[in-house]
Design a protein around this motif. Structure first.
Motif, PDB file in Angstrom:
ATOM      1  N   GLU A 106       0.818  -1.204   0.000  1.00 53.84           N
ATOM      2  CA  GLU A 106       0.000   0.000   0.000  1.00 53.84           C
ATOM      3  C   GLU A 106       0.857   1.260   0.000  1.00 53.84           C
ATOM      4  O   GLU A 106       0.594   2.223  -0.730  1.00 53.84           O
ATOM      5  CB  GLU A 106      -0.930   0.012   1.209  1.00 53.84           C
ATOM      6  CG  GLU A 106      -2.088  -0.966   1.134  1.00 53.84           C
ATOM      7  CD  GLU A 106      -1.726  -2.371   1.616  1.00 53.84           C
ATOM      8  OE1 GLU A 106      -0.519  -2.692   1.664  1.00 53.84           O
ATOM      9  OE2 GLU A 106      -2.643  -3.136   1.945  1.00 53.84           O
ATOM     10  N   ARG A 164      -8.327   5.964  -4.026  1.00 55.01           N
ATOM     11  CA  ARG A 164      -8.801   4.581  -3.941  1.00 55.01           C
ATOM     12  C   ARG A 164      -8.026   3.814  -2.871  1.00 55.01           C
ATOM     13  O   ARG A 164      -8.619   3.054  -2.086  1.00 55.01           O
ATOM     14  CB  ARG A 164      -8.642   3.919  -5.308  1.00 55.01           C
ATOM     15  CG  ARG A 164      -9.040   2.442  -5.359  1.00 55.01           C
ATOM     16  CD  ARG A 164      -8.924   1.929  -6.786  1.00 55.01           C
ATOM     17  NE  ARG A 164      -9.053   0.477  -6.852  1.00 55.01           N
ATOM     18  CZ  ARG A 164      -9.000  -0.243  -7.980  1.00 55.01           C
ATOM     19  NH1 ARG A 164      -8.823   0.388  -9.141  1.00 55.01           N
ATOM     20  NH2 ARG A 164      -9.119  -1.548  -7.959  1.00 55.01           N
ATOM     21  N   ILE A 165      -6.708   4.029  -2.811  1.00 63.76           N
ATOM     22  CA  ILE A 165      -5.893   3.348  -1.801  1.00 63.76           C
ATOM     23  C   ILE A 165      -6.244   3.852  -0.411  1.00 63.76           C
ATOM     24  O   ILE A 165      -6.359   3.065   0.543  1.00 63.76           O
ATOM     25  CB  ILE A 165      -4.398   3.558  -2.097  1.00 63.76           C
ATOM     26  CG1 ILE A 165      -4.015   2.882  -3.420  1.00 63.76           C
ATOM     27  CG2 ILE A 165      -3.534   3.003  -0.954  1.00 63.76           C
ATOM     28  CD1 ILE A 165      -2.605   3.204  -3.891  1.00 63.76           C
ATOM     29  N   SER A 222      -9.091   5.069   0.613  1.00 60.02           N
ATOM     30  CA  SER A 222     -10.424   4.593   0.980  1.00 60.02           C
ATOM     31  C   SER A 222     -10.418   3.133   1.421  1.00 60.02           C
ATOM     32  O   SER A 222     -11.340   2.691   2.121  1.00 60.02           O
ATOM     33  CB  SER A 222     -11.381   4.767  -0.205  1.00 60.02           C
ATOM     34  OG  SER A 222     -11.479   6.142  -0.568  1.00 60.02           O
ATOM     35  N   ALA A 223      -9.383   2.389   1.034  1.00 56.62           N
ATOM     36  CA  ALA A 223      -9.300   0.973   1.399  1.00 56.62           C
ATOM     37  C   ALA A 223      -8.638   0.749   2.753  1.00 56.62           C
ATOM     38  O   ALA A 223      -8.599  -0.386   3.243  1.00 56.62           O
ATOM     39  CB  ALA A 223      -8.530   0.210   0.324  1.00 56.62           C
ATOM     40  N   GLN A 224      -8.136   1.833   3.385  1.00 60.79           N
ATOM     41  CA  GLN A 224      -7.425   1.662   4.653  1.00 60.79           C
ATOM     42  C   GLN A 224      -8.397   1.559   5.833  1.00 60.79           C
ATOM     43  O   GLN A 224      -9.436   2.214   5.851  1.00 60.79           O
ATOM     44  CB  GLN A 224      -6.466   2.837   4.883  1.00 60.79           C
ATOM     45  CG  GLN A 224      -5.429   3.026   3.792  1.00 60.79           C
ATOM     46  CD  GLN A 224      -4.712   1.741   3.445  1.00 60.79           C
ATOM     47  OE1 GLN A 224      -4.101   1.095   4.304  1.00 60.79           O
ATOM     48  NE2 GLN A 224      -4.791   1.352   2.161  1.00 60.79           N
ATOM     49  N   GLU A 240      -5.759  -3.481  -7.781  1.00 58.51           N
ATOM     50  CA  GLU A 240      -6.931  -4.269  -7.393  1.00 58.51           C
ATOM     51  C   GLU A 240      -6.619  -5.175  -6.197  1.00 58.51           C
ATOM     52  O   GLU A 240      -7.498  -5.455  -5.387  1.00 58.51           O
ATOM     53  CB  GLU A 240      -7.397  -5.117  -8.579  1.00 58.51           C
ATOM     54  CG  GLU A 240      -8.595  -6.015  -8.300  1.00 58.51           C
ATOM     55  CD  GLU A 240      -9.858  -5.245  -7.932  1.00 58.51           C
ATOM     56  OE1 GLU A 240     -10.746  -5.841  -7.282  1.00 58.51           O
ATOM     57  OE2 GLU A 240      -9.958  -4.051  -8.298  1.00 58.51           O
ATOM     58  N   ALA A 286      -6.437  -2.502  -3.143  1.00 56.60           N
ATOM     59  CA  ALA A 286      -7.625  -1.655  -2.956  1.00 56.60           C
ATOM     60  C   ALA A 286      -8.747  -2.136  -3.866  1.00 56.60           C
ATOM     61  O   ALA A 286      -9.093  -1.476  -4.846  1.00 56.60           O
ATOM     62  CB  ALA A 286      -7.291  -0.193  -3.243  1.00 56.60           C
ATOM     63  N   PRO A 287      -9.323  -3.301  -3.573  1.00 58.04           N
ATOM     64  CA  PRO A 287     -10.377  -3.855  -4.429  1.00 58.04           C
ATOM     65  C   PRO A 287     -11.589  -2.932  -4.515  1.00 58.04           C
ATOM     66  O   PRO A 287     -12.106  -2.485  -3.488  1.00 58.04           O
ATOM     67  CB  PRO A 287     -10.741  -5.177  -3.735  1.00 58.04           C
ATOM     68  CG  PRO A 287      -9.570  -5.479  -2.841  1.00 58.04           C
ATOM     69  CD  PRO A 287      -9.035  -4.158  -2.417  1.00 58.04           C
ATOM     70  N   LEU A 288     -12.020  -2.647  -5.705  1.00 63.10           N
ATOM     71  CA  LEU A 288     -13.167  -1.751  -5.875  1.00 63.10           C
ATOM     72  C   LEU A 288     -14.444  -2.357  -5.322  1.00 63.10           C
ATOM     73  O   LEU A 288     -15.305  -1.654  -4.798  1.00 63.10           O
ATOM     74  CB  LEU A 288     -13.345  -1.432  -7.370  1.00 63.10           C
ATOM     75  CG  LEU A 288     -12.350  -0.428  -7.962  1.00 63.10           C
ATOM     76  CD1 LEU A 288     -12.592  -0.279  -9.461  1.00 63.10           C
ATOM     77  CD2 LEU A 288     -12.483   0.930  -7.277  1.00 63.10           C
ATOM     78  N   ASN A 292     -14.863  -4.175  -2.699  1.00 58.61           N
ATOM     79  CA  ASN A 292     -14.933  -3.984  -1.242  1.00 58.61           C
ATOM     80  C   ASN A 292     -15.304  -2.556  -0.904  1.00 58.61           C
ATOM     81  O   ASN A 292     -16.055  -2.303   0.029  1.00 58.61           O
ATOM     82  CB  ASN A 292     -13.587  -4.338  -0.598  1.00 58.61           C
ATOM     83  CG  ASN A 292     -13.303  -5.820  -0.641  1.00 58.61           C
ATOM     84  OD1 ASN A 292     -14.151  -6.604  -1.065  1.00 58.61           O
ATOM     85  ND2 ASN A 292     -12.106  -6.212  -0.225  1.00 58.61           N
ATOM     86  N   GLN A 293     -14.781  -1.607  -1.639  1.00 62.27           N
ATOM     87  CA  GLN A 293     -15.085  -0.205  -1.388  1.00 62.27           C
ATOM     88  C   GLN A 293     -16.535   0.103  -1.720  1.00 62.27           C
ATOM     89  O   GLN A 293     -17.172   0.908  -1.063  1.00 62.27           O
ATOM     90  CB  GLN A 293     -14.147   0.689  -2.168  1.00 62.27           C
ATOM     91  CG  GLN A 293     -12.697   0.553  -1.721  1.00 62.27           C
ATOM     92  CD  GLN A 293     -11.770   1.524  -2.455  1.00 62.27           C
ATOM     93  OE1 GLN A 293     -12.150   2.647  -2.749  1.00 62.27           O
ATOM     94  NE2 GLN A 293     -10.553   1.093  -2.730  1.00 62.27           N
TER      95      GLN A 293
END
Length: 364
Positions: free
Chosen positions: A204, A260-261, A263-265, A351, A354-356, A358-359
């Motif tokens: 990440e 995007r990264i 938002s995945a945290q 992906e 930061a899988p879309l 999951n977001q």
């Protein structure tokens, strides 16, 4: 007997450096210098100081106000009124603990500084930082505290060191990772994470460095409270700037990939990336060495990110809004355009980290 030395100023005018020395037993007991615009003023000052120092009380008072460099540094830190950044604090600490730190204010000459700088095993550009930080202390010492130190000694030392090739600008790096190198690194970071789930998430952090153009120290300071997701931007606290060392909080744009990264945290800390910069830098260096990748630094990924945006056709102003640079002259060293297009388009690792899908679930 005092001496007067003409000095040519940057604007072409002539200034006069007046110097008074008191010797005892062949050694300099006390020394004072001061610079004037007119020779007559320098002569008057010399007469006044020699008269004052000819009396025991006057000399005693002068000697009492003649601290070593290390004490000037200590007072500078105590009375500056704002915290020093880590690098400046480290450099001033090194000077304080050296033989240069023991030299008294009135006895300090450019030769002392040159001698110390020749002993410091750093790059020529880094010696420039040493001189700049020492100059900050010495420039303040006479007008603020009345210490008998000549503020021109650092400038004289810089001239000598520059001509000796010991001080100079840093060399611009143009190293950019290839996609193959990044794929190998991301794969290795993933293996380390699998073996040690509590280890720092370098996949990440490495990807975010590319897509955000941020230094690792800045990344590890980013806070959730400073994130504006709707505006696709984040405030960087204490953004590094050559002239503003502290309090330089700046809004910067986030690229779609960077947002995007982020938002995945997980939101289980005040910081978005609650890790130590040194730990991240060490992990990156270890992976590079383990994989046998030649001469690649974590900071090179910032260069990669800026060059990528330029290759995608982004304007200078738009790239600067992401990087936080205030001028093209500064930003251009980080952009090395080699192709046209986005070589990270459909990059598989985005992906992975930061899988879309999951977001999408989190936002629904």
């Amino acid at each position: 007997m005092g001496t007067i030395t003409p000095r040519e100023s940057k604007d072409g005018s002539t200034a006069y450096k007046a110097q008074v020395r008191i010797r005892k037993g062949g050694k300099v007991l006390h020394q004072e210098t001061k610079t004037f615009e007119r020779r007559q003023a320098a002569q008057i000052w010399i007469k006044q100081r020699e008269a004052a120092l000819s009396h025991a009380d006057g000399l005693k008072a002068a000697l009492q106000e003649n601290p070593p460099v290390k004490d000037m540094i200590k007072r500078y830190i105590e009375e500056l009124g704002k915290p020093l950044d880590r690098t400046k604090k480290m450099i001033l600490g090194q000077i304080s603990g050296s033989t240069l730190g023991e030299v008294k204010a009135a006895q300090l000459e450019s030769s002392h500084i040159v001698g110390y700088m020749r002993m410091v095993d750093v790059a020529p550009s880094t010696r420039g930082h040493y001189l700049a930080h020492l100059s900050s202390v010495i420039t303040l010492a006479r007008p603020a505290w009345g210490f008998p130190v000549d503020s021109s000694v650092v400038a004289d030392a810089r001239v000598a060191l520059t001509r000796m090739g010991l001080v100079g600008r840093s060399r611009h790096r143009e190293r950019r990772p290839t996609i193959d190198e990044m794929d190998r690194l991301m794969n290795e970071f993933g293996k380390v994470r699998e073996r040690t789930p509590d280890s720092i998430p370098m996949q990440e952090l490495a990807a975010f460095t590319i897509f955000s153009l941020r230094r690792i120290s800045e990344i590890c300071r980013l806070r959730w409270d400073d994130l504006d997701e709707d505006g696709c931007r984040v405030m960087v606290r204490e953004l590094k700037h050559p002239n503003t060392k502290a309090g330089n909080d700046t809004w910067v744009d986030l690229t779609p990939e960077a947002l995007r990264i982020v938002s995945a945290q997980p939101r289980d800390d005040d910081r978005i990336f609650p890790y130590r910069p040194l730990t991240a830098s060490t992990a990156f260096t270890n992976a590079v060495q383990f994989l046998g990748i030649d001469d690649l630094h974590l900071n090179d990924l910032r260069h990669e990110g800026a060059s990528r945006l330029s290759e995608m056709g982004w304007t200078i102003q738009r790239v600067a809004a992401v990087s936080g640079h205030r001028s093209w002259n500064t930003l251009k060293r980080y952009t090395h355009v080699r192709a046209v297009g986005d070589k990270y388009e459909d990059w598989k690792w985005l992906e992975v980290i930061a899988p879309l899908r999951n977001q999408a679930v989190l936002k629904s």
